[in-house]
Design an enzyme around this catalytic site. Structure first.
Site, PDB file in Angstrom:
ATOM      1  N   LYS A   1       0.832  -1.208   0.000  1.00  0.00           N
ATOM      2  CA  LYS A   1       0.000   0.000   0.000  1.00  0.00           C
ATOM      3  C   LYS A   1       0.865   1.256   0.000  1.00  0.00           C
ATOM      4  O   LYS A   1       0.573   2.229  -0.711  1.00  0.00           O
ATOM      5  CB  LYS A   1      -0.937  -0.004   1.208  1.00  0.00           C
ATOM      6  CG  LYS A   1      -1.803   1.259   1.314  1.00  0.00           C
ATOM      7  CD  LYS A   1      -2.696   1.440   0.096  1.00  0.00           C
ATOM      8  CE  LYS A   1      -3.340   2.816   0.024  1.00  0.00           C
ATOM      9  NZ  LYS A   1      -4.194   3.142   1.163  1.00  0.00           N
TER      10      LYS A   1
ATOM     11  N   LYS B   1       1.239  12.507   5.625  1.00  0.00           N
ATOM     12  CA  LYS B   1       1.261  11.418   6.607  1.00  0.00           C
ATOM     13  C   LYS B   1       1.684  10.108   5.958  1.00  0.00           C
ATOM     14  O   LYS B   1       2.577   9.402   6.459  1.00  0.00           O
ATOM     15  CB  LYS B   1      -0.135  11.286   7.235  1.00  0.00           C
ATOM     16  CG  LYS B   1      -0.225  10.271   8.376  1.00  0.00           C
ATOM     17  CD  LYS B   1      -0.610   8.863   7.949  1.00  0.00           C
ATOM     18  CE  LYS B   1      -2.028   8.753   7.455  1.00  0.00           C
ATOM     19  NZ  LYS B   1      -2.424   7.317   7.209  1.00  0.00           N
TER      20      LYS B   1
END
Length: 304
Positions: free
Chosen positions: A179, A247
């Site tokens: 991911k 992030k």
């Protein structure tokens, strides 16, 4: 494959009903599943309860009432809290419960959670999703899943309600790494697209013409096609805000440091994001990276 996973009698819990979690919960309710939901922001639960879900008072209460628990949360700290907290999943779920986290978090935090869950006899699937809120709404997300293959196969009917493509990629934290690498490519590709558009604009080319040419060429991609209208119209309303991109990129760069992997292009893109953040642009959509030239490089910083 267990038939009970296809039955509406399966009790499902969902923690985190924000931008991605909410449409996935809607899909489960439409498929006839019993759903209990929890979110720190209680106002997010009101529409789900009206649609037939039950609100839980805590992650632990939700886990105690569920056969399968899903979560979509923001960061590592949130994952540790809902799983390992005093009123979390590990302390409250019964043996035989399966926990499926679909968030983007670090492999390190996920591994800590895995140890806690294993000690309590709770099966754990890491199943981060790839795609947009629109794809979540239509059930067209992709998910990369790691953890016990038997659990992955058992839960395929549920995963099929939430996503269009499911891939088992390993027994440990492999899904987390996949991911992050996909997100890295999305962010870097957006920055590359911006440079290409700036180059073409200097040559007098129309923005829409350039985007159409790119998408009709060998470098066309689902990502470029999905962002084409927003980029053509300079629409920076957030779908994936830069604050969230930062992030995720910091997670990936942290993993790179741990594994001594050199990511020079990613590091340059991270600097561009820092520059945008310093100009108060972190609330814009990630597609604004394609307009870095106009938004930042050709625009002087405001003086204090």
């Amino acid at each position: 494959m267990s038939t009970e996973m296809t039955a509406s009698a399966t009790s499902i819990g969902w923690i985190g009903v924000g931008a991605m979690g909410r449409p996935m919960c809607d899909n489960l309710l439409r498929a006839g599943h019993r759903l209990t939901a929890y979110d720190q922001d209680r106002s997010r639960l009101e529409a789900l309860v009206a649609a037939g879900a039950t609100a839980a008072s805590s992650p632990g209460a939700l886990a105690a009432a569920s056969d399968v628990v899903f979560s979509t949360i923001f960061d590592d700290a949130g994952l540790r809290d809902i799983v390992l907290g005093s009123n979390g999943i590990a302390a409250s779920a019964g043996k035989g419960t399966t926990y499926v986290d679909m968030s983007t978090v670090s492999p390190a935090a996920s591994a800590v959670v895995a140890e806690g869950l294993a000690a309590c006899g709770i099966a754990y699937l890491r199943a981060p999703v790839s795609g947009t809120v629109t794809l979540a709404t239509t059930g067209q997300l992709s998910t990369f899943v790691s953890g016990p293959r038997t659990e992955f196969e058992r839960l395929l009917p549920l995963l099929g309600v939430l996503t269009a493509r499911q891939s088992h990629v390993g027994e440990g934290e492999e899904a987390r790494v996949i991911k992050l690498l996909i997100n890295l490519m999305v962010f870097m590709n957006t920055a590359v697209l911006g440079e290409a558009l700036a180059f073409g604009a200097r040559g007098g080319l129309d923005r829409r013409l350039m985007l159409d040419a790119i998408n009709d060429s060998i470098v066309g991609s689902a990502h470029y096609r999905g962002k084409a209208d927003k980029i053509a119209q300079r629409d920076h309303q957030p779908v994936g805000p830069i604050s969230l991109v930062i992030k995720d990129m910091d997670l990936a760069l942290g993993v790179a440091r741990e594994n001594a992997a050199a990511l020079p292009i990613a590091a340059l893109v991270r600097q561009s994001l820092a520059l945008m953040q310093s100009r108060g642009l972190s609330g814009l959509d990630v597609s604004a990276l394609a307009d870095l030239d106009e938004l930042v490089l050709l625009k002087p910083a405001s003086s204090n």
